[in-house]
Design a protein around this motif. Structure first.
Motif, PDB file in Angstrom:
ATOM      1  N   SER A  55       0.837  -1.198   0.000  1.00 20.78           N
ATOM      2  CA  SER A  55       0.000   0.000   0.000  1.00 20.78           C
ATOM      3  C   SER A  55       0.874   1.251   0.000  1.00 20.78           C
ATOM      4  O   SER A  55       2.079   1.191   0.245  1.00 20.78           O
ATOM      5  N   ALA A  56       0.230   2.364  -0.216  1.00 19.15           N
ATOM      6  CA  ALA A  56       0.921   3.652  -0.169  1.00 19.15           C
ATOM      7  C   ALA A  56       1.335   3.993   1.254  1.00 19.15           C
ATOM      8  O   ALA A  56       2.236   4.797   1.463  1.00 19.15           O
ATOM      9  N   GLY A  57       0.669   3.403   2.231  1.00 19.03           N
ATOM     10  CA  GLY A  57       1.025   3.649   3.628  1.00 19.03           C
ATOM     11  C   GLY A  57       0.932   5.112   4.015  1.00 19.03           C
ATOM     12  O   GLY A  57       1.711   5.584   4.823  1.00 19.03           O
ATOM     13  N   GLY A  58       0.012   5.839   3.397  1.00 20.27           N
ATOM     14  CA  GLY A  58      -0.146   7.254   3.711  1.00 20.27           C
ATOM     15  C   GLY A  58       0.754   8.183   2.921  1.00 20.27           C
ATOM     16  O   GLY A  58       0.659   9.399   3.058  1.00 20.27           O
ATOM     17  N   HIS A  59       1.639   7.636   2.095  1.00 16.61           N
ATOM     18  CA  HIS A  59       2.566   8.454   1.303  1.00 16.61           C
ATOM     19  C   HIS A  59       1.813   9.011   0.092  1.00 16.61           C
ATOM     20  O   HIS A  59       1.357   8.250  -0.768  1.00 16.61           O
ATOM     21  N   ASN A  60       1.666  10.317   0.015  1.00 23.52           N
ATOM     22  CA  ASN A  60       0.852  10.933  -1.042  1.00 23.52           C
ATOM     23  C   ASN A  60       1.415  10.720  -2.445  1.00 23.52           C
ATOM     24  O   ASN A  60       0.657  10.598  -3.403  1.00 23.52           O
ATOM     25  N   GLY A  61       2.725  10.680  -2.582  1.00 18.12           N
ATOM     26  CA  GLY A  61       3.313  10.410  -3.889  1.00 18.12           C
ATOM     27  C   GLY A  61       2.969   9.008  -4.370  1.00 18.12           C
ATOM     28  O   GLY A  61       2.632   8.798  -5.532  1.00 18.12           O
ATOM     29  N   LEU A  62       3.047   8.028  -3.452  1.00 15.88           N
ATOM     30  CA  LEU A  62       2.687   6.663  -3.817  1.00 15.88           C
ATOM     31  C   LEU A  62       1.192   6.533  -4.087  1.00 15.88           C
ATOM     32  O   LEU A  62       0.783   5.782  -4.972  1.00 15.88           O
ATOM     33  N   LYS A  63       0.377   7.286  -3.359  1.00 15.87           N
ATOM     34  CA  LYS A  63      -1.067   7.283  -3.635  1.00 15.87           C
ATOM     35  C   LYS A  63      -1.325   7.743  -5.072  1.00 15.87           C
ATOM     36  O   LYS A  63      -2.143   7.165  -5.790  1.00 15.87           O
ATOM     37  N   SER A  64      -0.628   8.785  -5.497  1.00 16.58           N
ATOM     38  CA  SER A  64      -0.784   9.300  -6.851  1.00 16.58           C
ATOM     39  C   SER A  64      -0.348   8.264  -7.888  1.00 16.58           C
ATOM     40  O   SER A  64      -0.998   8.084  -8.916  1.00 16.58           O
ATOM     41  N   ILE A  65       0.732   7.579  -7.614  1.00 14.14           N
ATOM     42  CA  ILE A  65       1.237   6.544  -8.521  1.00 14.14           C
ATOM     43  C   ILE A  65       0.243   5.388  -8.598  1.00 14.14           C
ATOM     44  O   ILE A  65      -0.068   4.890  -9.681  1.00 14.14           O
ATOM     45  N   GLU A  66      -0.291   4.975  -7.448  1.00 14.92           N
ATOM     46  CA  GLU A  66      -1.272   3.895  -7.438  1.00 14.92           C
ATOM     47  C   GLU A  66      -2.529   4.280  -8.213  1.00 14.92           C
ATOM     48  O   GLU A  66      -3.105   3.452  -8.918  1.00 14.92           O
ATOM     49  N   THR A  67      -2.933   5.523  -8.096  1.00  8.46           N
ATOM     50  CA  THR A  67      -4.089   5.989  -8.860  1.00  8.46           C
ATOM     51  C   THR A  67      -3.793   5.938 -10.355  1.00  8.46           C
ATOM     52  O   THR A  67      -4.613   5.471 -11.147  1.00  8.46           O
ATOM     53  N   ALA A  68      -2.606   6.385 -10.747  1.00  7.30           N
ATOM     54  CA  ALA A  68      -2.232   6.388 -12.166  1.00  7.30           C
ATOM     55  C   ALA A  68      -2.139   4.970 -12.721  1.00  7.30           C
ATOM     56  O   ALA A  68      -2.557   4.704 -13.844  1.00  7.30           O
ATOM     57  N   LEU A  69      -1.588   4.058 -11.929  1.00  7.37           N
ATOM     58  CA  LEU A  69      -1.416   2.677 -12.384  1.00  7.37           C
ATOM     59  C   LEU A  69      -2.664   1.829 -12.155  1.00  7.37           C
ATOM     60  O   LEU A  69      -2.774   0.739 -12.708  1.00  7.37           O
ATOM     61  N   GLN A  70      -3.534   2.296 -11.293  1.00  6.43           N
ATOM     62  CA  GLN A  70      -4.704   1.535 -10.844  1.00  6.43           C
ATOM     63  C   GLN A  70      -4.278   0.192 -10.270  1.00  6.43           C
ATOM     64  O   GLN A  70      -4.897  -0.849 -10.510  1.00  6.43           O
ATOM     65  N   SER A  71      -3.177   0.241  -9.506  1.00  4.81           N
ATOM     66  CA  SER A  71      -2.623  -0.982  -8.938  1.00  4.81           C
ATOM     67  C   SER A  71      -1.624  -0.635  -7.831  1.00  4.81           C
ATOM     68  O   SER A  71      -1.016   0.448  -7.851  1.00  4.81           O
ATOM     69  N   GLN A  72      -1.456  -1.570  -6.915  1.00  9.98           N
ATOM     70  CA  GLN A  72      -0.402  -1.469  -5.904  1.00  9.98           C
ATOM     71  C   GLN A  72       0.754  -2.406  -6.238  1.00  9.98           C
ATOM     72  O   GLN A  72       1.689  -2.549  -5.466  1.00  9.98           O
ATOM     73  N   LEU A  73       0.696  -3.028  -7.406  1.00  9.80           N
ATOM     74  CA  LEU A  73       1.695  -4.012  -7.818  1.00  9.80           C
ATOM     75  C   LEU A  73       2.816  -3.347  -8.603  1.00  9.80           C
ATOM     76  O   LEU A  73       2.846  -3.371  -9.831  1.00  9.80           O
ATOM     77  N   TYR A  74       3.731  -2.733  -7.880  1.00  3.38           N
ATOM     78  CA  TYR A  74       4.928  -2.142  -8.461  1.00  3.38           C
ATOM     79  C   TYR A  74       5.972  -2.046  -7.353  1.00  3.38           C
ATOM     80  O   TYR A  74       5.644  -1.822  -6.196  1.00  3.38           O
ATOM     81  N   PRO A  75       7.246  -2.232  -7.678  1.00  5.65           N
ATOM     82  CA  PRO A  75       8.292  -2.153  -6.660  1.00  5.65           C
ATOM     83  C   PRO A  75       8.541  -0.715  -6.218  1.00  5.65           C
ATOM     84  O   PRO A  75       8.424   0.221  -7.005  1.00  5.65           O
ATOM     85  N   ARG A  76       8.898  -0.593  -4.945  1.00 11.18           N
ATOM     86  CA  ARG A  76       9.213   0.725  -4.403  1.00 11.18           C
ATOM     87  C   ARG A  76      10.353   0.600  -3.397  1.00 11.18           C
ATOM     88  O   ARG A  76      10.432  -0.365  -2.653  1.00 11.18           O
ATOM     89  N   LEU A  77      11.227   1.580  -3.439  1.00 10.00           N
ATOM     90  CA  LEU A  77      12.346   1.674  -2.520  1.00 10.00           C
ATOM     91  C   LEU A  77      12.100   2.896  -1.649  1.00 10.00           C
ATOM     92  O   LEU A  77      12.152   4.023  -2.133  1.00 10.00           O
ATOM     93  N   ARG A  78      11.786   2.637  -0.391  1.00 11.34           N
ATOM     94  CA  ARG A  78      11.518   3.722   0.561  1.00 11.34           C
ATOM     95  C   ARG A  78      12.808   4.026   1.315  1.00 11.34           C
ATOM     96  O   ARG A  78      13.380   3.144   1.947  1.00 11.34           O
ATOM     97  N   ILE A  79      13.235   5.274   1.235  1.00 11.92           N
ATOM     98  CA  ILE A  79      14.476   5.708   1.870  1.00 11.92           C
ATOM     99  C   ILE A  79      14.113   6.495   3.121  1.00 11.92           C
ATOM    100  O   ILE A  79      13.414   7.505   3.046  1.00 11.92           O
ATOM    101  N   GLY A  80      14.569   6.008   4.249  1.00 10.82           N
ATOM    102  CA  GLY A  80      14.200   6.594   5.535  1.00 10.82           C
ATOM    103  C   GLY A  80      14.738   7.996   5.744  1.00 10.82           C
ATOM    104  O   GLY A  80      15.905   8.278   5.468  1.00 10.82           O
TER     105      GLY A  80
END
Length: 127
Positions: A55-80
């Motif tokens: 999930s986007a986990g509350g991250h607005n950038g990832l929410k936007s990406i999920e909306t564009a892709l209509q999916s949560q199936l994509y790799p992501r590297l979260r940098i702390g």
């Protein structure tokens, strides 16, 4: 293997718009062809997490990406870049502020591991 690097020219909350050219390609598969790198204040500075989906986990950038892709199936590297300092309630001000010297040193220290993780993903994928 050719690699494209996209840097959104929008605000982070509209990052999904940067994927328009990729989505227009019928051969584009976000599971195999996309790796998103984002900062994450819920992960301690000096650490990172690579996941193939979620999930986007509350991250607005990832929410936007999920909306564009209509999916949560994509790799992501979260940098702390966290945690939020005590008394800071506006996370947006925090993540937009320049790094402290200590944060800069912590991120610099993990840079070789970040480069290795991205290189491995490019060569082998996330499976």
């Amino acid at each position: 293997m050719p690699v494209r690097v996209l840097k959104p020219t929008t605000y982070m909350n509209a990052s999904g718009a940067a994927l328009a050219s990729l989505r227009a390609d019928p051969a584009f598969d976000p599971v195999q062809d996309l790796l998103i790198l984002v900062d994450e204040f819920r992960i301690p500075t000096g650490t990172f997490r690579l996941r193939t989906e979620g999930s986007a986990g509350g991250h607005n950038g990832l929410k936007s990406i999920e909306t564009a892709l209509q999916s949560q199936l994509y790799p992501r590297l979260r940098i702390g870049v966290g945690p939020l300092p005590e008394g800071v309630s506006d996370w947006s001000d925090y993540v937009l502020a320049p790094f402290t010297l200590e944060q800069h040193e912590q991120v610099e220290a993990i840079m070789p591991q970040l480069v290795d993780a991205v290189t491995k993903w490019v060569k082998e994928g996330t499976s």
